[in-house]
Design a protein around this motif. Structure first.
Motif, PDB file in Angstrom:
ATOM      1  N   PHE A   1     -11.530  20.122  13.569  1.00  0.00           N
ATOM      2  CA  PHE A   1     -11.106  21.506  13.379  1.00  0.00           C
ATOM      3  C   PHE A   1      -9.662  21.665  13.835  1.00  0.00           C
ATOM      4  O   PHE A   1      -9.248  21.083  14.840  1.00  0.00           O
ATOM      5  CB  PHE A   1     -12.001  22.462  14.176  1.00  0.00           C
ATOM      6  N   PHE A   2      -8.908  22.490  13.094  1.00  0.00           N
ATOM      7  CA  PHE A   2      -7.496  22.692  13.379  1.00  0.00           C
ATOM      8  C   PHE A   2      -7.161  24.181  13.318  1.00  0.00           C
ATOM      9  O   PHE A   2      -7.837  24.953  12.648  1.00  0.00           O
ATOM     10  CB  PHE A   2      -6.633  21.973  12.332  1.00  0.00           C
ATOM     11  N   TYR A   3      -6.072  24.540  14.003  1.00  0.00           N
ATOM     12  CA  TYR A   3      -5.485  25.869  13.884  1.00  0.00           C
ATOM     13  C   TYR A   3      -4.050  25.667  13.425  1.00  0.00           C
ATOM     14  O   TYR A   3      -3.362  24.735  13.854  1.00  0.00           O
ATOM     15  CB  TYR A   3      -5.488  26.615  15.229  1.00  0.00           C
ATOM     16  N   VAL A   4      -3.585  26.573  12.540  1.00  0.00           N
ATOM     17  CA  VAL A   4      -2.217  26.541  12.031  1.00  0.00           C
ATOM     18  C   VAL A   4      -1.624  27.939  12.142  1.00  0.00           C
ATOM     19  O   VAL A   4      -2.203  28.901  11.626  1.00  0.00           O
ATOM     20  CB  VAL A   4      -2.183  26.100  10.547  1.00  0.00           C
ATOM     21  N   ASP A   5      -0.489  28.073  12.814  1.00  0.00           N
ATOM     22  CA  ASP A   5       0.258  29.338  12.802  1.00  0.00           C
ATOM     23  C   ASP A   5       1.007  29.378  11.474  1.00  0.00           C
ATOM     24  O   ASP A   5       1.699  28.418  11.132  1.00  0.00           O
ATOM     25  CB  ASP A   5       1.249  29.386  13.973  1.00  0.00           C
ATOM     26  N   THR A   6       0.860  30.456  10.728  1.00  0.00           N
ATOM     27  CA  THR A   6       1.444  30.531   9.386  1.00  0.00           C
ATOM     28  C   THR A   6       2.831  31.189   9.374  1.00  0.00           C
ATOM     29  O   THR A   6       3.199  31.831   8.404  1.00  0.00           O
ATOM     30  CB  THR A   6       0.489  31.271   8.428  1.00  0.00           C
ATOM     31  N   GLY A   7       3.577  31.000  10.445  1.00  0.00           N
ATOM     32  CA  GLY A   7       4.917  31.580  10.515  1.00  0.00           C
ATOM     33  C   GLY A   7       4.908  32.998  11.031  1.00  0.00           C
ATOM     34  O   GLY A   7       5.734  33.816  10.634  1.00  0.00           O
ATOM     35  N   SER A   8       3.989  33.292  11.926  1.00  0.00           N
ATOM     36  CA  SER A   8       3.855  34.646  12.473  1.00  0.00           C
ATOM     37  C   SER A   8       5.113  35.069  13.234  1.00  0.00           C
ATOM     38  O   SER A   8       5.876  34.234  13.699  1.00  0.00           O
ATOM     39  CB  SER A   8       2.646  34.716  13.406  1.00  0.00           C
ATOM     40  N   THR A   9       5.294  36.364  13.360  1.00  0.00           N
ATOM     41  CA  THR A   9       6.465  36.909  14.050  1.00  0.00           C
ATOM     42  C   THR A   9       6.489  36.540  15.529  1.00  0.00           C
ATOM     43  O   THR A   9       7.522  36.120  16.057  1.00  0.00           O
ATOM     44  CB  THR A   9       6.494  38.447  13.912  1.00  0.00           C
ATOM     45  N   ASN A  10       5.361  36.685  16.212  1.00  0.00           N
ATOM     46  CA  ASN A  10       5.309  36.439  17.661  1.00  0.00           C
ATOM     47  C   ASN A  10       4.744  35.086  18.044  1.00  0.00           C
ATOM     48  O   ASN A  10       4.631  34.770  19.220  1.00  0.00           O
ATOM     49  CB  ASN A  10       4.497  37.552  18.342  1.00  0.00           C
ATOM     50  N   GLY A  11       4.377  34.276  17.070  1.00  0.00           N
ATOM     51  CA  GLY A  11       3.883  32.940  17.340  1.00  0.00           C
ATOM     52  C   GLY A  11       2.455  32.906  17.858  1.00  0.00           C
ATOM     53  O   GLY A  11       1.830  33.928  18.117  1.00  0.00           O
ATOM     54  N   SER A  12       1.945  31.696  17.976  1.00  0.00           N
ATOM     55  CA  SER A  12       0.613  31.430  18.511  1.00  0.00           C
ATOM     56  C   SER A  12       0.772  30.404  19.620  1.00  0.00           C
ATOM     57  O   SER A  12       1.703  29.603  19.603  1.00  0.00           O
ATOM     58  CB  SER A  12      -0.301  30.833  17.433  1.00  0.00           C
ATOM     59  N   ARG A  13      -0.169  30.433  20.560  1.00  0.00           N
ATOM     60  CA  ARG A  13      -0.120  29.472  21.667  1.00  0.00           C
ATOM     61  C   ARG A  13      -1.479  28.809  21.839  1.00  0.00           C
ATOM     62  O   ARG A  13      -2.510  29.407  21.567  1.00  0.00           O
ATOM     63  CB  ARG A  13       0.264  30.165  22.968  1.00  0.00           C
ATOM     64  N   ILE A  14      -1.444  27.602  22.306  1.00  0.00           N
ATOM     65  CA  ILE A  14      -2.631  26.922  22.825  1.00  0.00           C
ATOM     66  C   ILE A  14      -2.352  26.825  24.308  1.00  0.00           C
ATOM     67  O   ILE A  14      -1.444  26.105  24.730  1.00  0.00           O
ATOM     68  CB  ILE A  14      -2.815  25.516  22.220  1.00  0.00           C
ATOM     69  N   GLY A  15      -3.076  27.593  25.098  1.00  0.00           N
ATOM     70  CA  GLY A  15      -2.747  27.689  26.523  1.00  0.00           C
ATOM     71  C   GLY A  15      -1.341  28.248  26.658  1.00  0.00           C
ATOM     72  O   GLY A  15      -1.026  29.290  26.099  1.00  0.00           O
ATOM     73  N   GLU A  16      -0.470  27.534  27.334  1.00  0.00           N
ATOM     74  CA  GLU A  16       0.926  27.987  27.520  1.00  0.00           C
ATOM     75  C   GLU A  16       1.880  27.448  26.448  1.00  0.00           C
ATOM     76  O   GLU A  16       3.019  27.864  26.370  1.00  0.00           O
ATOM     77  CB  GLU A  16       1.426  27.554  28.905  1.00  0.00           C
ATOM     78  N   ALA A  17       1.405  26.501  25.634  1.00  0.00           N
ATOM     79  CA  ALA A  17       2.282  25.838  24.653  1.00  0.00           C
ATOM     80  C   ALA A  17       2.406  26.658  23.375  1.00  0.00           C
ATOM     81  O   ALA A  17       1.406  26.960  22.715  1.00  0.00           O
ATOM     82  CB  ALA A  17       1.734  24.454  24.329  1.00  0.00           C
ATOM     83  N   LEU A  18       3.647  27.015  23.021  1.00  0.00           N
ATOM     84  CA  LEU A  18       3.929  27.728  21.776  1.00  0.00           C
ATOM     85  C   LEU A  18       3.838  26.738  20.625  1.00  0.00           C
ATOM     86  O   LEU A  18       4.410  25.644  20.679  1.00  0.00           O
ATOM     87  CB  LEU A  18       5.324  28.356  21.832  1.00  0.00           C
ATOM     88  N   LEU A  19       3.100  27.096  19.583  1.00  0.00           N
ATOM     89  CA  LEU A  19       2.918  26.204  18.437  1.00  0.00           C
ATOM     90  C   LEU A  19       4.048  26.357  17.441  1.00  0.00           C
ATOM     91  O   LEU A  19       4.561  27.457  17.236  1.00  0.00           O
ATOM     92  CB  LEU A  19       1.592  26.518  17.739  1.00  0.00           C
ATOM     93  N   GLU A  20       4.387  25.254  16.786  1.00  0.00           N
ATOM     94  CA  GLU A  20       5.356  25.303  15.696  1.00  0.00           C
ATOM     95  C   GLU A  20       4.649  25.850  14.459  1.00  0.00           C
ATOM     96  O   GLU A  20       3.479  25.551  14.219  1.00  0.00           O
ATOM     97  CB  GLU A  20       5.890  23.905  15.387  1.00  0.00           C
ATOM     98  N   ALA A  21       5.361  26.621  13.675  1.00  0.00           N
ATOM     99  CA  ALA A  21       4.785  27.187  12.455  1.00  0.00           C
ATOM    100  C   ALA A  21       4.398  26.075  11.493  1.00  0.00           C
ATOM    101  O   ALA A  21       5.098  25.060  11.372  1.00  0.00           O
ATOM    102  CB  ALA A  21       5.776  28.126  11.791  1.00  0.00           C
TER     103      ALA A  21
END
Length: 80
Positions: free
Chosen positions: A35-55
């Motif tokens: 299973f995976f999560y992908v940030d689709t270029g959101s304005t405020n980003g997504s994080r896994i814990g404290e790590a900001l994900l790349e779009a």
């Protein structure tokens, strides 16, 4: 995952009250038995814990991980 309440999100996760979530913030994907999560270029980003994900980069999910979008935290339970 997003703030939209349109037809597109009837099978998705809609967070209409979280104003920090983009209309189409991210998505969950399954490839094989992973299973995976992908940030689709959101304005405020997504994080896994404290790590900001790349779009648009796949992040493999493991049980116990926390995906944070806006002010919402989702704790993952992966069945495999």
């Amino acid at each position: 995952v997003g703030r939209s309440q349109g037809k597109k999100f009837r099978k998705g996760i809609s967070l209409p009250k979280d104003l920090e979530v983009s209309t189409t913030h991210g998505r969950f994907e399954m490839q094989g038995n992973k299973f995976f999560y992908v940030d689709t270029g959101s304005t405020n980003g997504s994080r896994i814990g404290e790590a900001l994900l790349e779009a648009n980069q796949l992040m493999e999910l493991k049980t116990g991980m926390e995906v944070i979008v806006g002010q919402t935290t989702m704790r993952m339970t992966v069945p495999f």
